[in-house]
Write an enzyme that holds these catalytic residues in place. Structure first.
Site, PDB file in Angstrom:
ATOM      1  N   ARG A 193       0.866  -1.188   0.000  1.00 48.86           N
ATOM      2  CA  ARG A 193       0.000   0.000   0.000  1.00 48.86           C
ATOM      3  C   ARG A 193       0.902   1.237   0.000  1.00 48.86           C
ATOM      4  O   ARG A 193       1.738   1.392   0.878  1.00 48.86           O
ATOM      5  CB  ARG A 193      -0.932   0.023   1.214  1.00 48.86           C
ATOM      6  CG  ARG A 193      -1.941  -1.122   1.238  1.00 48.86           C
ATOM      7  CD  ARG A 193      -3.032  -0.901   2.267  1.00 48.86           C
ATOM      8  NE  ARG A 193      -3.977   0.131   1.808  1.00 48.86           N
ATOM      9  CZ  ARG A 193      -4.893   0.697   2.602  1.00 48.86           C
ATOM     10  NH1 ARG A 193      -4.951   0.362   3.881  1.00 48.86           N
ATOM     11  NH2 ARG A 193      -5.719   1.610   2.133  1.00 48.86           N
ATOM     12  N   ASP A 206      -2.963   9.624   6.739  1.00 47.93           N
ATOM     13  CA  ASP A 206      -2.073   8.560   6.265  1.00 47.93           C
ATOM     14  C   ASP A 206      -0.710   9.094   5.879  1.00 47.93           C
ATOM     15  O   ASP A 206       0.261   8.329   5.838  1.00 47.93           O
ATOM     16  CB  ASP A 206      -2.724   7.853   5.074  1.00 47.93           C
ATOM     17  CG  ASP A 206      -3.941   7.081   5.534  1.00 47.93           C
ATOM     18  OD1 ASP A 206      -5.028   7.674   5.631  1.00 47.93           O
ATOM     19  OD2 ASP A 206      -3.784   5.893   5.852  1.00 47.93           O
ATOM     20  N   LYS A 230      -8.291   9.316   3.993  1.00 51.05           N
ATOM     21  CA  LYS A 230      -9.313   8.579   3.256  1.00 51.05           C
ATOM     22  C   LYS A 230     -10.129   9.485   2.329  1.00 51.05           C
ATOM     23  O   LYS A 230     -10.499  10.594   2.716  1.00 51.05           O
ATOM     24  CB  LYS A 230     -10.250   7.903   4.269  1.00 51.05           C
ATOM     25  CG  LYS A 230     -11.330   7.034   3.690  1.00 51.05           C
ATOM     26  CD  LYS A 230     -10.787   5.976   2.735  1.00 51.05           C
ATOM     27  CE  LYS A 230      -9.742   5.147   3.390  1.00 51.05           C
ATOM     28  NZ  LYS A 230      -8.895   4.408   2.438  1.00 51.05           N
TER      29      LYS A 230
HETATM   30  C1  LIG Z   1      -5.120   6.559  12.169  1.00 50.76           C
HETATM   31  S1  LIG Z   1      -4.807   6.437  10.492  1.00 50.76           S
HETATM   32  C2  LIG Z   1      -6.360   6.026   9.898  1.00 50.76           C
HETATM   33  C3  LIG Z   1      -6.495   6.311   8.448  1.00 50.76           C
HETATM   34  O1  LIG Z   1      -6.256   5.138   7.662  1.00 50.76           O
HETATM   35  C4  LIG Z   1      -7.413   4.889   6.900  1.00 50.76           C
HETATM   36  O2  LIG Z   1      -7.154   4.362   5.655  1.00 50.76           O
HETATM   37  P1  LIG Z   1      -7.390   2.778   5.401  1.00 50.76           P
HETATM   38  O3  LIG Z   1      -8.634   2.386   6.125  1.00 50.76           O
HETATM   39  O4  LIG Z   1      -7.489   2.693   3.890  1.00 50.76           O
HETATM   40  O5  LIG Z   1      -6.146   2.108   5.941  1.00 50.76           O
HETATM   41  C5  LIG Z   1      -8.069   6.239   6.782  1.00 50.76           C
HETATM   42  O6  LIG Z   1      -7.426   7.061   5.847  1.00 50.76           O
HETATM   43  C6  LIG Z   1      -7.896   6.745   8.184  1.00 50.76           C
HETATM   44  O7  LIG Z   1      -8.072   8.102   8.385  1.00 50.76           O
END
Ligand SMILES: CSC[C@H]1O[C@H](OP(=O)(O)O)[C@H](O)[C@@H]1O
Length: 339
Positions: A89, A235, A245
């Site tokens: 990722r 992120d 996100k």
């Molecule tokens: C505390 S970081 C959380 C952050 O990660 C999520 O992405 P994903 O679910 O695709 O890993 C999302 O962006 C969250 O805000």
């Protein structure tokens, strides 16, 4: 149980499979690098800080599994593992940060078994530090919330996105722990519904008042005065943008329009000093994530799809970034953060 952990008995990685929440709570075990990479790509483990720990434990797992007969061969194996894990990722900087920091521990070892010991110890340090970091960050952020606030959040930046406690939800938990009455509006966060599935589940487990809305309702609830603050995770944070996100940018524009404070909660490890001015790769995900939900088809099976997992929120839309070192108000200088 922590979101992700190391099993000393079986020398493997254990994690809560988040793809099954809230319908099923299942702990799975990753005994191979391939199974860990699949878990990361499928978001069985997800969230920037949790990915940092996953990357770190991935190096420890690779060291445990390596049949190398000398240090140079083991280091070669670990370099291959590092590249493989990082490729799963691209957007969350913590994944590469966790891998690189664990790889850096190799310099403390003097023999083959020493390498295996130091990388596992470093991975465990990273996991333990994440919990403490989130508690510190939570305390700093809790001071920004007032008793009676309704806070909107997006996706899941709770303990399921971390090793424990959470970042955005960590702020909310710390405010509640400080005795403040906080209500939460959780955006479901299409297409994988981390907000509707995981954030609601987390907060209900803690008896924190939460209301689920669809992402398209965020402007409406803000216009009705139902939102006092917005708190999201991140992120990757660079000099001019917060990568989070998909949908975060939209909420930030609406919050600015309605003069609602827009906070980002993230550890210092989510800042990206190496690409402070550069462009960031936005992960493009599988088209079927929009054509189907679980196994239910919700769009034509052959419709064209555009499915970026993240967007960029310009710093001018961000009121403050909450970290374990304190609250930083943009524009801020990199060395101020990393001091
Ligand atoms: C505390 S970081 C959380 C952050 O990660 C999520 O992405 P994903 O679910 O695709 O890993 C999302 O962006 C969250 O805000």
């Amino acid at each position: 149980m922590r979101t992700i952990d190391w099993n000393d008995d079986s020398n493997s990685i254990v994690m809560i499979d988040q793809t099954l929440l809230p319908m099923e709570y299942k702990v799975i075990e990753c005994k191979t690098l391939a199974s860990l990479c699949e878990a990361i790509k499928s978001l069985r483990v997800r969230g920037a800080p949790a990915l940092g720990a996953a990357g770190a434990y991935g190096i420890a797992l690779a060291a445990t599994l390596s049949s190398a007969s000398d240090m140079d061969a083991l280091i070669r194996d670990l370099n291959v593992a590092a590249k493989t894990i990082k490729a799963t990722r691209p957007t969350a900087v913590n994944l590469a940060w966790g891998v690189d920091r664990t790889m850096g521990a190799i310099s403390d070892a003097y023999d083959l078994s020493g390498i295996k010991d130091v990388v596992l110890a470093e991975a465990k340090n990273i996991a333990d530090e994440d919990v403490e970091t989130n508690k510190k960050l939570g305390k700093h952020g809790a001071k920004l919330l007032e008793d009676g606030d309704t806070v909107m959040t997006h996706c899941n930046a709770g303990k399921m996105a971390c090793v424990d406690w959470g970042t955005a939800l960590g702020v909310i938990r710390s405010a509640v722990e400080a005795g403040k009455d906080i209500k939460v509006i959780a955006c479901e966060t299409r297409p994988l519904n981390q907000g509707g599935r995981i954030t609601t589940w987390e907060l209900m487990q803690d008896n924190i008042d939460v209301t689920l809305i669809s992402d398209s309702m965020s402007g409406h609830v803000m216009s009705k005065g139902m939102v006092d603050k917005v708190i999201v995770g991140a992120d990757r944070i660079t000099g001019d943008a917060v990568f989070n996100k998909i949908g975060t940018y939209t909420h930030s524009v609406l919050a600015r329009e309605h003069e609602i404070p827009f906070f980002v909660a993230a550890p210092i490890s989510t800042f990206d000093p190496n690409n402070w001015e550069d462009t960031v790769t936005i992960e493009q995900r599988d088209a079927n994530e929009l054509r189907f939900f679980k196994d239910v088809q919700i769009a034509p099976a052959d419709v064209k799809v555009y499915n970026p997992a993240f967007d960029a929120t310009p710093m001018e839309n961000v009121t403050a970034v909450i970290t374990e070192k304190g609250v930083f108000y943009p524009p801020f200088l990199l060395d101020e953060l990393l001091a």
